[in-house]
Motif scaffolding. Structure first.
Motif, PDB file in Angstrom:
ATOM      1  N   THR A  50      37.020  -0.588  10.735  1.00  0.00           N
ATOM      2  CA  THR A  50      36.367  -0.380  12.022  1.00  0.00           C
ATOM      3  C   THR A  50      37.194   0.593  12.850  1.00  0.00           C
ATOM      4  OG1 THR A  50      35.514  -2.640  11.986  1.00  0.00           O
ATOM      5  CG2 THR A  50      35.558  -1.512  14.124  1.00  0.00           C
ATOM      6  N   PRO A  51      36.582   1.619  13.413  1.00  0.00           N
ATOM      7  CA  PRO A  51      37.338   2.561  14.239  1.00  0.00           C
ATOM      8  C   PRO A  51      38.155   1.834  15.300  1.00  0.00           C
ATOM      9  CG  PRO A  51      35.152   3.415  13.842  1.00  0.00           C
ATOM     10  CD  PRO A  51      35.158   2.008  13.312  1.00  0.00           C
ATOM     11  N   GLU A  52      39.404   2.236  15.436  1.00  0.00           N
ATOM     12  CA  GLU A  52      40.347   1.527  16.304  1.00  0.00           C
ATOM     13  C   GLU A  52      40.171   1.830  17.787  1.00  0.00           C
ATOM     14  OE1 GLU A  52      42.147   2.445  12.267  1.00  0.00           O
ATOM     15  OE2 GLU A  52      41.187   3.609  13.860  1.00  0.00           O
ATOM     16  N   GLY A  53      39.349   2.818  18.099  1.00  0.00           N
ATOM     17  CA  GLY A  53      39.060   3.121  19.497  1.00  0.00           C
ATOM     18  C   GLY A  53      39.980   4.140  20.130  1.00  0.00           C
ATOM     19  N   ALA A  54      40.961   4.625  19.380  1.00  0.00           N
ATOM     20  CA  ALA A  54      41.883   5.605  19.936  1.00  0.00           C
ATOM     21  C   ALA A  54      42.373   6.534  18.833  1.00  0.00           C
ATOM     22  CB  ALA A  54      43.071   4.911  20.596  1.00  0.00           C
ATOM     23  N   LEU A  55      42.771   7.749  19.222  1.00  0.00           N
ATOM     24  CA  LEU A  55      43.292   8.722  18.268  1.00  0.00           C
ATOM     25  C   LEU A  55      44.240   9.669  18.991  1.00  0.00           C
ATOM     26  CD1 LEU A  55      43.106   9.851  15.332  1.00  0.00           C
ATOM     27  CD2 LEU A  55      41.408  11.476  16.215  1.00  0.00           C
ATOM     28  N   ASN A  56      45.473   9.728  18.501  1.00  0.00           N
ATOM     29  CA  ASN A  56      46.467  10.635  19.063  1.00  0.00           C
ATOM     30  C   ASN A  56      46.580  11.859  18.164  1.00  0.00           C
ATOM     31  OD1 ASN A  56      47.179   8.880  21.226  1.00  0.00           O
ATOM     32  ND2 ASN A  56      48.366   7.646  19.781  1.00  0.00           N
ATOM     33  N   ASP A  74      33.880  22.559  23.545  1.00  0.00           N
ATOM     34  CA  ASP A  74      34.178  21.128  23.470  1.00  0.00           C
ATOM     35  C   ASP A  74      33.600  20.515  22.191  1.00  0.00           C
ATOM     36  OD1 ASP A  74      34.577  18.430  23.822  1.00  0.00           O
ATOM     37  OD2 ASP A  74      33.477  18.278  25.713  1.00  0.00           O
ATOM     38  N   TRP A  75      34.479  20.216  21.245  1.00  0.00           N
ATOM     39  CA  TRP A  75      34.055  19.484  20.057  1.00  0.00           C
ATOM     40  C   TRP A  75      34.752  18.127  19.963  1.00  0.00           C
ATOM     41  CZ3 TRP A  75      35.951  24.481  20.007  1.00  0.00           C
ATOM     42  CH2 TRP A  75      37.302  24.637  19.710  1.00  0.00           C
ATOM     43  N   VAL A  76      35.547  17.793  20.993  1.00  0.00           N
ATOM     44  CA  VAL A  76      36.196  16.482  21.047  1.00  0.00           C
ATOM     45  C   VAL A  76      35.241  15.432  21.618  1.00  0.00           C
ATOM     46  CG1 VAL A  76      38.009  15.130  22.167  1.00  0.00           C
ATOM     47  CG2 VAL A  76      38.565  17.333  21.141  1.00  0.00           C
ATOM     48  N   THR A  77      34.572  15.756  22.711  1.00  0.00           N
ATOM     49  CA  THR A  77      33.680  14.797  23.356  1.00  0.00           C
ATOM     50  C   THR A  77      32.573  14.297  22.432  1.00  0.00           C
ATOM     51  OG1 THR A  77      34.130  15.772  25.537  1.00  0.00           O
ATOM     52  CG2 THR A  77      32.170  14.400  25.335  1.00  0.00           C
ATOM     53  N   PRO A  78      31.897  15.172  21.686  1.00  0.00           N
ATOM     54  CA  PRO A  78      30.887  14.668  20.746  1.00  0.00           C
ATOM     55  C   PRO A  78      31.480  13.714  19.710  1.00  0.00           C
ATOM     56  CG  PRO A  78      30.599  17.019  21.094  1.00  0.00           C
ATOM     57  CD  PRO A  78      31.907  16.654  21.739  1.00  0.00           C
ATOM     58  N   PHE A  79      32.723  13.983  19.281  1.00  0.00           N
ATOM     59  CA  PHE A  79      33.394  13.094  18.333  1.00  0.00           C
ATOM     60  C   PHE A  79      33.644  11.730  18.963  1.00  0.00           C
ATOM     61  CE2 PHE A  79      37.531  11.284  17.095  1.00  0.00           C
ATOM     62  CZ  PHE A  79      37.281  11.003  15.751  1.00  0.00           C
ATOM     63  N   GLU A  80      34.098  11.721  20.204  1.00  0.00           N
ATOM     64  CA  GLU A  80      34.364  10.454  20.895  1.00  0.00           C
ATOM     65  C   GLU A  80      33.096   9.630  21.032  1.00  0.00           C
ATOM     66  OE1 GLU A  80      38.134  11.511  23.805  1.00  0.00           O
ATOM     67  OE2 GLU A  80      36.109  12.084  24.457  1.00  0.00           O
ATOM     68  N   LYS A  81      31.994  10.292  21.391  1.00  0.00           N
ATOM     69  CA  LYS A  81      30.731   9.582  21.572  1.00  0.00           C
ATOM     70  C   LYS A  81      30.209   9.013  20.251  1.00  0.00           C
ATOM     71  CE  LYS A  81      29.214  12.180  25.658  1.00  0.00           C
ATOM     72  NZ  LYS A  81      28.198  13.121  26.203  1.00  0.00           N
ATOM     73  N   ALA A  82      30.437   9.745  19.173  1.00  0.00           N
ATOM     74  CA  ALA A  82      29.912   9.323  17.877  1.00  0.00           C
ATOM     75  C   ALA A  82      30.728   8.214  17.232  1.00  0.00           C
ATOM     76  CB  ALA A  82      29.840  10.520  16.931  1.00  0.00           C
ATOM     77  N   THR A  83      32.017   8.176  17.524  1.00  0.00           N
ATOM     78  CA  THR A  83      32.906   7.241  16.809  1.00  0.00           C
ATOM     79  C   THR A  83      33.505   6.146  17.676  1.00  0.00           C
ATOM     80  OG1 THR A  83      34.883   8.600  17.216  1.00  0.00           O
ATOM     81  CG2 THR A  83      33.571   9.101  15.240  1.00  0.00           C
ATOM     82  N   TRP A 316      38.145  11.831  12.282  1.00  0.00           N
ATOM     83  CA  TRP A 316      38.448  13.137  12.877  1.00  0.00           C
ATOM     84  C   TRP A 316      38.513  14.212  11.792  1.00  0.00           C
ATOM     85  CZ3 TRP A 316      38.525  15.798  17.234  1.00  0.00           C
ATOM     86  CH2 TRP A 316      39.239  16.996  17.271  1.00  0.00           C
ATOM     87  N   LEU A 317      39.182  13.921  10.671  1.00  0.00           N
ATOM     88  CA  LEU A 317      39.271  14.883   9.581  1.00  0.00           C
ATOM     89  C   LEU A 317      37.887  15.306   9.105  1.00  0.00           C
ATOM     90  CD1 LEU A 317      42.296  14.244   9.589  1.00  0.00           C
ATOM     91  CD2 LEU A 317      42.183  13.924   7.106  1.00  0.00           C
ATOM     92  N   ASP A 318      36.982  14.348   9.031  1.00  0.00           N
ATOM     93  CA  ASP A 318      35.633  14.671   8.583  1.00  0.00           C
ATOM     94  C   ASP A 318      34.888  15.469   9.645  1.00  0.00           C
ATOM     95  OD1 ASP A 318      33.585  14.389   6.531  1.00  0.00           O
ATOM     96  OD2 ASP A 318      32.522  13.125   7.983  1.00  0.00           O
ATOM     97  N   HIS A 319      35.092  15.107  10.908  1.00  0.00           N
ATOM     98  CA  HIS A 319      34.416  15.799  12.005  1.00  0.00           C
ATOM     99  C   HIS A 319      34.873  17.248  12.114  1.00  0.00           C
ATOM    100  CE1 HIS A 319      32.877  16.693  16.020  1.00  0.00           C
ATOM    101  NE2 HIS A 319      34.109  17.003  16.397  1.00  0.00           N
ATOM    102  N   ILE A 320      36.163  17.485  12.012  1.00  0.00           N
ATOM    103  CA  ILE A 320      36.703  18.815  12.294  1.00  0.00           C
ATOM    104  C   ILE A 320      36.332  19.833  11.227  1.00  0.00           C
ATOM    105  CG2 ILE A 320      38.966  18.715  11.170  1.00  0.00           C
ATOM    106  CD1 ILE A 320      38.227  19.865  14.791  1.00  0.00           C
ATOM    107  N   VAL A 321      35.936  19.356  10.028  1.00  0.00           N
ATOM    108  CA  VAL A 321      35.460  20.290   9.009  1.00  0.00           C
ATOM    109  C   VAL A 321      33.960  20.158   8.786  1.00  0.00           C
ATOM    110  CG1 VAL A 321      37.663  20.561   7.843  1.00  0.00           C
ATOM    111  CG2 VAL A 321      36.115  18.730   7.109  1.00  0.00           C
ATOM    112  N   SER A 322      33.294  19.445   9.680  1.00  0.00           N
ATOM    113  CA  SER A 322      31.828  19.400   9.628  1.00  0.00           C
ATOM    114  C   SER A 322      31.312  20.782  10.034  1.00  0.00           C
ATOM    115  CB  SER A 322      31.282  18.321  10.565  1.00  0.00           C
ATOM    116  OG  SER A 322      31.605  18.605  11.916  1.00  0.00           O
ATOM    117  N   PRO A 323      30.138  21.178   9.590  1.00  0.00           N
ATOM    118  CA  PRO A 323      29.673  22.550   9.821  1.00  0.00           C
ATOM    119  C   PRO A 323      29.746  23.021  11.273  1.00  0.00           C
ATOM    120  CG  PRO A 323      28.257  21.488   8.234  1.00  0.00           C
ATOM    121  CD  PRO A 323      29.189  20.422   8.739  1.00  0.00           C
ATOM    122  N   LYS A 324      29.225  22.242  12.209  1.00  0.00           N
ATOM    123  CA  LYS A 324      29.177  22.696  13.591  1.00  0.00           C
ATOM    124  C   LYS A 324      30.557  22.766  14.222  1.00  0.00           C
ATOM    125  CE  LYS A 324      26.792  21.956  17.998  1.00  0.00           C
ATOM    126  NZ  LYS A 324      25.799  21.119  18.730  1.00  0.00           N
ATOM    127  N   ALA A 325      31.368  21.721  14.050  1.00  0.00           N
ATOM    128  CA  ALA A 325      32.703  21.719  14.650  1.00  0.00           C
ATOM    129  C   ALA A 325      33.600  22.778  14.020  1.00  0.00           C
ATOM    130  CB  ALA A 325      33.338  20.339  14.515  1.00  0.00           C
TER     131      ALA A 325
END
Length: 400
Positions: A50-56, A74-83, A316-325
């Motif tokens: 389960t996502p831990e709710g935080a990422l440094n 901004d590609w961080v905010t969409p990640f936060e909302k999704a995860t 995050w690793l998956d998000h940052i290499v997703s096509p749009k991000a």
């Protein structure tokens, strides 16, 4: 996004300090991972929880934008909302700083460059990555996977993110005929004396080593990041000779652009994105990949061995290499994306052509930055190679 907008705020810091990025290549082809040292025994994550709710996040400026520098970037905010993983980003300025910060164990993931990645792996600061838990990994360009800057002995330690080459830029109205070789910066030429520019970093020693590898076969250099004492002395000697022709060592892209516009610099190393900016500002310049090939970078996202938020890190690793991000990062930073599907999402539809995305033949000509270590990266075991501390000391002597 215009080039002007790309280079605001944090981007200046990113380009000033991007002395980082990765790996090695075999002649006429990228090398598979085969680094000599044995890393600490660490295991990759078996399954997501389960996502831990935080990422440094520890990142180069421009790699983890949350809209604070530019609301449109901004590609961080969409990640936060999704995860549900709330992201805290720490921007570092040099690879040395990144290595030091990762040793604290406070960061879950880092955008590591080649003059940092091996140090992080050897120090046990990052752990192997289970690429099966990163769905978008399957789509990444094959020539970026299982390479010396992101893997050791067949074990992956990160996810390829973006890459680029160190090119030869020249003033078309001054340097004639158009240069096709690094001899334009390493050999004496009365017309360019005092107007040569070189990248200001110890890793630039590899550029000299690459030139010698192609022009002085008696030195038997097979990898510009694996230099024994004799080979290293030759590279340092070439750079000391070059100094008489150097007008400026650059690390700030704005200064390099200004120098080429004014004609104070007429030939030297650059990045494609800098050449693009110089052209938009009216400089008569072109940039080429010389016949000898070049050094370059291929950055990697890695997971901290002491991370307390590993599920969020993998998300995050998956998000940052997703096509749009991946498209957003590549265009904002000025590099080729790792995911070919990103090309459909760039605002500039010519971006991937400009940065040679997916051009494996082009990529094979690049020797990606890698940390020089005493265990020779070319596989030799009968000699010791010079490590990065020796390169740093020599660079100070070269500049005088």
């Amino acid at each position: 996004m215009s080039l002007r907008k790309m280079f605001t705020g944090a981007m200046v810091a990113a380009l000033v300090s991007v002395a980082a990025a990765c790996g090695t290549s075999e002649e006429n082809g990228s090398s598979e991972s085969g680094t000599a040292f044995t890393p600490p025994k660490l295991s990759a994550l078996n399954k997501l929880g389960t996502p831990e709710g935080a990422l440094n996040v520890l990142a180069w400026a421009g790699y983890a934008e949350d809209g604070s520098n530019d609301p449109k970037v901004d590609w961080v905010t969409p990640f936060e909302k999704a995860t549900g993983c709330q992201v805290d980003v720490k921007v570092f300025g040099t690879s040395d700083e990144a290595v030091s910060l990762m040793k604290t164990g406070q960061y879950d993931t880092v955008s590591a460059s080649g003059d940092a990645s091996l140090r992080l792996i050897a120090g046990g600061d990052v752990e192997p990555v289970n690429t099966g838990l990163v769905p978008n990994y399957a789509d990444l360009f094959p020539f970026l996977k299982n390479q010396a800057w992101n893997s050791v002995k067949g074990v992956s330690y990160g996810i390829p993110h973006g890459w680029g080459a160190n090119l030869l830029m020249y003033r078309t109205d001054t340097v004639k005929p158009a240069p096709t070789s690094w001899s334009a910066v390493f050999e004496d030429n009365p017309s360019t004396k005092g107007k040569v520019t070189a990248y200001d970093s110890p890793i630039y020693i590899a550029d000299a080593a690459l030139y010698l590898m192609k022009t002085k076969p008696d030195l038997k250099i097979t990898n510009p990041y694996a230099l024994d004492d004799k080979q290293f002395a030759a590279a340092v000697g070439l750079l000391k000779k070059q100094k008489a022709n150097v007008g400026e060592y650059w690390s700030d892209y704005l200064k390099e652009v200004s120098a080429f516009k004014a004609g104070d610099s007429v030939v030297g190393t650059t990045w494609q994105v800098i050449a693009n900016v110089a052209k938009t500002e009216g400089a008569d310049v072109e940039a080429v990949l010389p016949s000898e090939g070049s050094t370059g970078w291929s950055d990697t996202w890695m997971v901290g061995a002491k991370s307390k938020h590993k599920t969020c890190a993998y998300k995050w690793l998956d998000h940052i290499v997703s096509p749009k991000a991946n498209a957003q990062v590549a265009e904002y930073f000025g590099e080729s994306p790792a995911n070919p599907k990103a090309c459909a999402f760039t605002a500039d539809k010519k971006h991937c052509d400009t940065y040679h995305a997916g051009d494996a033949a082009y990529a094979k000509q690049i020797w990606y930055w890698s940390t020089p270590i005493t265990q020779c990266l070319d596989g030799r075991t009968d000699v010791k190679c010079t490590d990065y501390s020796a390169w740093t000391k020599a660079w100070t002597e070269i500049k005088g």
